[in-house]
Design an enzyme around this catalytic site. Structure first.
Site, short mmCIF file in Angstrom:
data_model
loop_
_atom_site.label_atom_id
_atom_site.label_comp_id
_atom_site.label_asym_id
_atom_site.label_seq_id
_atom_site.Cartn_x
_atom_site.Cartn_y
_atom_site.Cartn_z
N SER A 24 0.83 -1.21 0.00
CA SER A 24 0.00 0.00 0.00
C SER A 24 0.86 1.26 0.00
O SER A 24 0.50 2.28 -0.61
CB SER A 24 -0.94 0.00 1.20
OG SER A 24 -0.20 0.01 2.43
N GLY A 140 15.61 -3.06 5.48
CA GLY A 140 14.61 -2.07 5.13
C GLY A 140 15.10 -0.93 4.26
O GLY A 140 15.61 -1.12 3.16
N ILE A 142 17.62 1.03 4.69
CA ILE A 142 19.04 1.33 4.70
C ILE A 142 19.66 0.95 3.36
O ILE A 142 19.55 -0.20 2.94
CB ILE A 142 19.75 0.57 5.83
CG1 ILE A 142 19.12 0.87 7.18
CG2 ILE A 142 21.24 0.90 5.85
CD1 ILE A 142 19.63 -0.01 8.31
N GLY A 193 3.85 -2.87 18.15
CA GLY A 193 3.81 -3.32 16.77
C GLY A 193 5.15 -3.76 16.21
O GLY A 193 5.27 -4.05 15.02
N LYS A 211 18.65 -13.14 6.15
CA LYS A 211 19.37 -11.95 5.74
C LYS A 211 20.88 -12.20 5.74
O LYS A 211 21.60 -11.68 4.87
CB LYS A 211 19.01 -10.79 6.66
CG LYS A 211 17.55 -10.37 6.53
CD LYS A 211 17.11 -9.42 7.63
CE LYS A 211 15.64 -9.07 7.50
NZ LYS A 211 15.15 -8.22 8.61
#
Length: 438
Positions: A24, A140, A142, A193, A211
């Site tokens: 989104s 993310g 970075i 969250g 990762k």
């Protein structure tokens, strides 16, 4: 693969798989920044199709773009780039293979898929002469993957250490800064969250291991699968461990550590995820909250630090848009970006053969000869003791030992043997130490 015809409007048509938290935000950025993105790309980015599981959950999306048939979407010849943010292994693997095989560029944030099925995707991209970009798969927002693949391509990377999971970093930071127990810190992370309802993938190191596999593959030009990564979670870290780390000037972090190990027998690659005691002066030690950071050591560039938000819809979408711009530019120019580099094909070193250091806490009887017996067991396996001290007395006596560097297997066997000695009531804590202690 060719660019748009001369004199025609340059348009790059995009198909999106998934419209959840990240998807989104990708849609929002494409809409809000359309003019600026067109200037950066040299042509217009057109969101032409969106695949979702349940259209009723997305009432604000343009109905004419929505489909539940993801397989049909990736097969459409008019779509130049497929952006995948649905996650999981299947059906994402088959969908992206289909897109690549027909020559579409692919942008993905799917670290689990890349860590497990990366070679098949790379080979499909190479065969079709198209792009596979995945900046958002690790850390993310970075900028990390592109610097490692491109900016440092002329250098030789020796080690990468990273806090690559924000959930675990928040929990450990909360335990350190606030003195919280693991359970209390996890509960707060869930409330904010940062942690999922089922936090297993984060706290047991599965997310970080995927990762680590990606980072090791890029840095050492060797295919490293997630199954090659030694993994230990941090759910067993206690408040006592945090205090013990503080006493020797350290903090505890869950790190992904990927390094080139050089011995007389040659070079190999080690990739592992586990909690470590890290000296408080190390750049990674000060990374607080849910932030991510990666510390790179290279022969010519020296020591480099990358840090920032490691998760969240908007930061992850930022990394995806960066990849999308790069892939779109390549399509307009009629070329493609860097390919997979696995020429080195170095062997993977098992955890037992990795050189490391241990911090060991022993619950012992407070009497003569116990320390000598413990020291004898260390010496018998060629493990040198760096420091040893006794804490408490009587029924509350403990020995705290920090070793010099030795093979992990030798250290583990030493701890097992010590635990069986008369006078040692229990081994209450064992943790690896990374970095030089003051």
């Amino acid at each position: 693969m060719t660019g748009p015809a001369a004199g025609s409007e340059r348009v790059v048509r995009v198909g999106l798989l998934g419209a959840g938290v990240v998807g989104s935000q990708v849609i929002r950025l494409l809409q809000e920044q359309s003019a600026e993105l067109a200037s950066k790309v040299g042509g217009r980015l057109e969101l032409a199709a969106i695949a979702v599981r349940d259209p009723a959950k997305h009432p604000n999306l343009p109905a004419e773009l929505i489909t539940t048939d993801a397989a049909a979407l990736v097969g459409r010849p008019d779509l130049d780039v497929i952006v995948e943010v649905m996650g999981g292994i299947e059906p994402a693997r088959e969908l992206l293979l289909t897109a690549l095989q027909r020559g579409a560029g692919v942008v993905t944030a799917n670290k689990a898929l890349l860590a497990q099925e990366g070679p098949a995707l790379y080979e499909a991209a190479d065969a079709a002469g198209t792009d596979l970009y995945y900046e958002a798969a690790v850390a993310g927002a970075i900028p990390l993957i592109r610097p490692l693949r491109e900016s440092l391509a002329g250098d030789r990377i020796s080690r990468v250490m990273g806090i690559v999971n924000g959930t675990t970093n928040y929990i450990l930071w909360s335990m350190t800064a606030g003195g919280d127990s693991y359970d209390l810190a996890l509960k707060e992370a869930t409330r904010l969250g940062y942690a999922e309802a089922d936090p297993t993938a984060d706290v047991e190191g599965f997310d970080a291991a995927a990762k680590a596999a990606i980072l090791a593959s890029i840095c050492f030009h060797t295919r490293v699968a997630v199954s090659d990564v030694h993994r230990e979670g941090m759910s067993s870290v206690t408040a006592a461990d945090v205090l013990a780390a503080a006493r020797i000037g350290c903090v505890i972090k869950l790190l992904a550590i990927c390094e080139r190990v050089v011995t007389d027998e040659g070079e190999s690659v080690s990739a592992r995820v586990h909690p470590v005691m890290l000296p408080s002066g190390h750049p990674l030690a000060g990374v607080d909250g849910a932030y991510n950071a990666v510390y790179v050591e290279a022969e010519s560039a020296g020591r480099l630090m990358f840090s920032g938000p490691g998760a969240g819809g908007s930061p992850t979408a930022s990394a995806i848009l960066g990849d999308l711009v790069a892939v779109a530019r390549n399509r307009i120019a009629g070329g493609h970006g860097p390919r997979e580099s696995s020429y080195a094909d170095l062997p993977i070193r098992s955890m037992g053969d990795v050189p490391t250091r241990y911090h060991v806490n022993l619950d012992v009887e407070d009497r003569a000869g116990v320390l000598a017996a413990v020291a004898t067991e260390f010496a018998a396996r060629g493990v040198s003791i760096a420091t040893v001290r006794q804490e408490g007395a009587g029924d509350g006596a403990f020995l705290v030992i920090v070793s010099h560097e030795a093979r992990d297997a030798d250290l583990a066997e030493t701890v097992r043997s010590v635990s069986e000695l008369p006078g040692v009531r229990a081994v209450t804590s064992v943790m690896r130490v990374t970095g030089e202690l003051s």
